[in-house]
Motif scaffolding. Structure first.
Motif, short mmCIF file in Angstrom:
data_model
loop_
_atom_site.label_atom_id
_atom_site.label_comp_id
_atom_site.label_asym_id
_atom_site.label_seq_id
_atom_site.Cartn_x
_atom_site.Cartn_y
_atom_site.Cartn_z
N ASN A 119 -16.48 -4.91 5.78
CA ASN A 119 -15.19 -4.58 5.18
C ASN A 119 -14.14 -5.50 5.80
O ASN A 119 -13.91 -5.47 7.00
N TYR A 144 -5.62 -0.78 3.47
CA TYR A 144 -7.03 -0.75 3.01
C TYR A 144 -7.05 -0.24 1.58
O TYR A 144 -6.06 0.31 1.09
N GLY A 145 -8.19 -0.40 0.92
CA GLY A 145 -8.25 -0.02 -0.50
C GLY A 145 -7.39 -0.99 -1.30
O GLY A 145 -7.06 -2.10 -0.85
N ARG A 179 -11.08 13.43 8.10
CA ARG A 179 -10.26 13.06 6.94
C ARG A 179 -9.94 14.33 6.16
O ARG A 179 -10.84 15.04 5.70
N GLY A 223 -15.98 2.43 -1.07
CA GLY A 223 -15.59 3.84 -1.09
C GLY A 223 -16.70 4.78 -1.54
O GLY A 223 -16.44 5.88 -2.00
N GLN A 253 -9.82 -0.64 8.80
CA GLN A 253 -10.63 0.45 8.27
C GLN A 253 -9.87 1.78 8.37
O GLN A 253 -9.06 1.97 9.28
N VAL A 254 -10.17 2.70 7.47
CA VAL A 254 -9.54 4.03 7.52
C VAL A 254 -9.65 4.62 8.94
O VAL A 254 -8.69 5.17 9.48
N GLU A 255 -10.84 4.47 9.52
CA GLU A 255 -11.12 5.14 10.79
C GLU A 255 -10.77 4.30 12.02
O GLU A 255 -11.25 4.58 13.12
N ASN A 296 0.84 -1.18 0.00
CA ASN A 296 0.00 0.00 0.00
C ASN A 296 0.88 1.24 0.00
O ASN A 296 2.11 1.13 -0.07
N ARG A 297 0.27 2.39 0.09
CA ARG A 297 0.99 3.66 0.05
C ARG A 297 0.35 4.62 1.05
O ARG A 297 -0.59 4.26 1.73
N LYS A 342 -10.06 8.39 -8.81
CA LYS A 342 -11.14 7.41 -8.75
C LYS A 342 -12.52 8.02 -8.79
O LYS A 342 -13.51 7.34 -8.62
N GLN A 373 -19.37 8.89 1.31
CA GLN A 373 -18.08 8.53 1.88
C GLN A 373 -17.82 9.34 3.13
O GLN A 373 -18.17 10.52 3.23
N LYS A 374 -17.18 8.67 4.10
CA LYS A 374 -17.01 9.27 5.42
C LYS A 374 -16.07 10.47 5.43
O LYS A 374 -15.07 10.48 4.73
N ARG A 395 -11.00 -5.88 6.28
CA ARG A 395 -9.67 -5.26 6.34
C ARG A 395 -9.64 -4.29 7.50
O ARG A 395 -10.64 -4.06 8.16
N ASP A 420 -5.89 8.10 -4.29
CA ASP A 420 -6.96 8.66 -3.47
C ASP A 420 -6.66 10.09 -3.04
O ASP A 420 -5.51 10.47 -2.82
P1 ADP Z 1 -13.65 2.86 5.08
O1 ADP Z 1 -14.83 2.03 4.67
O2 ADP Z 1 -12.47 2.10 5.62
O3 ADP Z 1 -13.98 4.04 5.86
P2 ADP Z 1 -13.70 4.02 2.55
O4 ADP Z 1 -14.39 2.93 1.83
O5 ADP Z 1 -14.36 5.31 2.77
O6 ADP Z 1 -13.04 3.42 3.83
O7 ADP Z 1 -12.35 4.37 1.85
C1 ADP Z 1 -11.42 3.40 1.62
C2 ADP Z 1 -10.94 3.81 0.32
O8 ADP Z 1 -9.67 4.41 0.45
C3 ADP Z 1 -10.80 2.67 -0.59
O9 ADP Z 1 -11.91 2.59 -1.42
C4 ADP Z 1 -9.57 3.03 -1.36
O10 ADP Z 1 -9.88 3.30 -2.67
C5 ADP Z 1 -8.98 4.26 -0.74
N1 ADP Z 1 -7.55 4.11 -0.47
C6 ADP Z 1 -6.81 3.05 -0.71
N2 ADP Z 1 -5.57 3.20 -0.34
C7 ADP Z 1 -5.47 4.41 0.17
C8 ADP Z 1 -4.41 5.15 0.76
N3 ADP Z 1 -3.20 4.63 0.93
N4 ADP Z 1 -4.66 6.39 1.20
C9 ADP Z 1 -5.88 6.90 1.09
N5 ADP Z 1 -6.91 6.22 0.56
C10 ADP Z 1 -6.72 5.00 0.09
#
Ligand code: ADP
Ligand code: ADP
Ligand code: MG
Length: 658
Positions: free
Chosen positions: A292, A84-85, A340, A166, A296-298, A11-12, A614, A238-239, A294, A385
């Motif tokens: 999900n 994630y993603g 975010r 997303g 999660q972002v949050e 990932n990045r 995206k 999206q959050k 994996r 992203d």
């Molecule tokens: P979550 O459901 O975890 O809150 P979202 O679905 O809103 O997350 O966002 C996750 C999205 O972040 C994925 O769809 C992906 O496309 C994107 N993503 C993937 N890798 C990265 C990254 N390294 N930095 C930021 N966003 C990313």
């Protein structure tokens, strides 16, 4: 037991940085992968080893399974963390890791496959007795069937991409006759974003909150829930803001939702970190949305109120250890909130922005955490992203967490491209949010971009004044002197708005005058890099500034961020006349071209679909006329402001004839 010493992070950005930190803390060797655009990125310099996996486009690098597996083999990594993603929810990737003898840090490919498809997941949840949103998840993709089913479900209906994520591929339909058009548009987006046009329908639950449960399971079959997160503050599904615990949550509901989430996880023999998302209606009834599979972002808000490191748990579980805690040992304490930070233009409808990061400063202080992957001087490209960083606060109470976050956001500086920082500050002050009453549509209802524009936002007077002083310094002011005071005229532009000022200097005080604003007396007390210490009308304050090569100035006064441009007086005042020709509003890839030379178009007709970060943006004709030139082809990469399509309007046509 799976033994591994070296972990490759596939990932990045901020999440790669986040994972590398814990992996190192636990003594693991780390391998970063990067695309050509990310050579200088933070995650690359933090890892022990880094390896280039291909070109900038995601399918050539971060989505290239062969390339990532080869990178793991070449660096002797025995485990892969997908973040994630990207490939984190790719059953195929998990399977390829399994087959290559690499530990995939996540659930089995089977669990990913089941939960990765919203239709299949609904069937599984139905069997497991987890409550579902009423909807249609049958096998047919036929328009007539979908129309009939949507009419049966009752409007409003959500059209959703089965493979979606997303917030993409989702359409809300309020009337029967609009269904098919939305189905077609969702299908196209789903196919291009997820490689599958499969759709499902759900009843739209109105006035709902998005509340999700963090679950964790180990290989021995133990599973727990780590409380909930409220993610109702969303834009484009999206959050934007997430918090834990959910405001007004009670123990009974928490336990019922937690147990349902654990049941959902067990139904697919889940292993590792996962999130079960629910919609909670006004009457406290809750419905499964998706799982999900994996991190999660949050996840940080859960970490702050549980005191746990979820990546640490992921690595332990992947190595075969049991979960570190049992359900009754998990305690929630205090309140945490995340915002975010997106590179986007809020006013124009949250359109992703690219550009050079000219000034990036992160806040510090008690109860503040910043997860980010950016460095000063980095180019934010259209390939990935638009989420750049997350700011997370912790407090004993929700109010304290909000207060700390507001302060931290003010102290955050991101100059060089538009971000949602001022918008986030506004949201933290939103009375509905403050009262803990926001539903998933709150932002759209209250902050539609149209409303914003009608308000005609203009920066504070002091912002104009700072811009007038700094921009006149750079262009070599040609002033005149009378009574020993040097003064000069400056014409400034902010978006469509232009103002003329007279700046005069008397000793170290600048006086900035304009017919419409109060005169601003400014003293620059100190200047270090882009950091200014100022006295404005007697009050001390600070500002961060950055200048780009076009001599545009970006100013952040903690609460507001704005970009100004200096115009010369010889240029005619262009009060933003709307050109007929279409230019790219952002850099990106041409996803579709709907017109040809010679076509007649009406104002509002769809001409080009542009994809960036995206997101698909539909570009329409601003005026009625005839297409005289089409400059671009499908799949072509374009830079911001390049011409896409020329149109001869009827008026112009008349002129030329005469
Ligand atoms: P979550 O459901 O975890 O809150 P979202 O679905 O809103 O997350 O966002 C996750 C999205 O972040 C994925 O769809 C992906 O496309 C994107 N993503 C993937 N890798 C990265 C990254 N390294 N930095 C930021 N966003 C990313
Ligand atoms: P994604 O995989 O893109 O995250 P989700 O199914 O999780 O898709 O939905 C994303 C968001 O869209 C939800 O958080 C919610 O705001 C909205 N949404 C989805 N389904 C519904 C529904 N049936 N009723 C109301 N809102 C919904
Ligand atoms: Mg979701």
């Amino acid at each position: 037991m799976n033994h591994f010493n070296t972990i490759l992070i596939a990932n990045r950005g901020e999440i790669a940085v986040r994972v590398i930190k814990t992996a190192k803390d636990m003594g693991y060797e780390t391998v970063a992968v990067f695309s050509e655009a990310d050579r200088e990125a933070l995650h690359v310099s933090l890892a022990d080893t880094a390896i280039c996996i291909g070109e900038s486009a995601v399918d050539k690098s971060y989505l290239n399974i062969d390339s990532i597996i080869a990178a793991a083999q070449q660096t002797n990594a025995q485990a892969i963390h997908p973040g994630y993603g990207f490939l984190s929810e790719s059953a195929e990737f998990a399977k390829r890791c399994e087959e290559s003898g690499l530990v995939f840090i996540g659930p089995t490919s089977h669990a990913i496959a089941v939960m990765g498809n919203k239709t299949v997941a609904r069937h599984k949840m139905m069997d497991a007795d987890v409550p579902l949103v009423p909807g249609y998840d049958g096998p047919s993709e036929d328009d007539r069937v979908l129309q009939k089913e949507a009419d049966r479900i009752g409007y409003p209906v959500m059209v959703k991409a089965a493979a979606g994520g997303g917030g993409r591929g989702i359409r809300i339909v309020r009337e029967s006759k609009k269904l098919i058009a939305e189905v077609e548009s969702a299908r196209a987006e789903a196919l291009s974003s997820f490689g599958s046009s499969e759709l499902l329908l759900e009843k739209c639950i109105e006035q709902a909150r998005h509340i999700e449960i963090q679950v964790f399971a180990d290989q021995a079959g133990n599973a727990v829930y780590l409380g909930e997160r409220d993610c109702s503050m969303q834009r484009r599904n999206q959050k934007v803001i997430e918090e834990a615990p959910a405001p007004k949550m009670d123990e009974v509901l928490r336990q019922r939702m937690g147990e349902a989430a654990v049941k959902a996880a067990k139904a697919v023999n889940y292993v590792g970190a996962g999130t079960v998302e629910f919609l909670v209606a006004k009457d406290q009834s809750f419905y499964f949305l998706e799982m999900n599979t994996r991190l999660q972002v949050e996840h940080p808000v859960t970490e702050l109120i549980t005191g746990l490191d979820l990546v640490d748990w992921q690595l332990r579980v992947a190595a075969g250890e049991d979960l570190p805690l049992k359900q009754d040992e998990i305690q929630l304490k205090g309140h945490a909130i995340e915002v975010r930070l997106y590179a986007e233009d809020v006013e124009s409808g949250f359109i992703p922005q690219t550009g050079l990061v000219r000034n990036w400063e992160t806040p510090t202080g008690k109860g503040i955490r910043v997860d980010n992957g950016i460095v000063n001087g980095q180019m934010i490209t259209p390939y990935y992203d638009s989420m750049l960083a997350k700011l997370i606060s912790y407090g004993g109470t929700r109010d304290e967490a909000i207060r700390r976050l507001r302060r931290a956001l003010k102290d955050t500086v991101l100059l060089g491209l538009s971000s949602n920082k001022p918008f986030l500050l506004g949201l933290l002050d939103d009375p509905t949010f403050a009262a803990g009453n926001a539903t998933t549509r709150h932002i759209e209802e209250q902050y539609l971009p149209e409303k914003e524009n009608q308000g005609g936002y203009s920066p504070m007077e002091s912002m104009w004044a700072i811009a007038a002083i700094l921009l006149s310094r750079t262009k070599g002011a040609t002033g005149w002197r009378s009574t020993g005071i040097l003064s000069w005229p400056v014409r400034l532009k902010f978006h469509g708005e232009q103002r003329d000022f007279v700046v005069s200097q008397d000793g170290d005080t600048y006086r900035v005058e304009n017919d419409d604003i109060e005169t601003q007396n400014v003293i620059i007390l100190a200047e270090k890099g882009g950091q200014l210490s100022l006295q404005i009308n007697g009050v001390h304050s600070g500002a961060n500034v950055a200048l780009d090569e076009r001599q545009h100035i970006y100013i952040d006064n903690r609460s507001e961020v704005a970009m100004f441009e200096r115009l010369s007086f010889s240029e005619k005042r262009d009060d933003e006349e709307l050109g007929a020709n279409l230019v790219a509003p952002m850099s990106g890839r041409i996803a579709d071209v709907k017109v040809e030379t010679g076509d007649t178009v009406n104002k509002g007709d769809l001409m080009v679909v542009l994809e960036s970060m995206k997101m698909f943006q539909e570009l329409t004709a601003q005026q009625t006329g005839v297409v005289s030139e089409v400059y671009v082809k499908v799949n072509q990469q374009v830079e911001v402001n390049v011409p896409l399509i020329d149109i001869i309007t009827n008026e112009q046509g008349e002129h030329e004839k005469n």
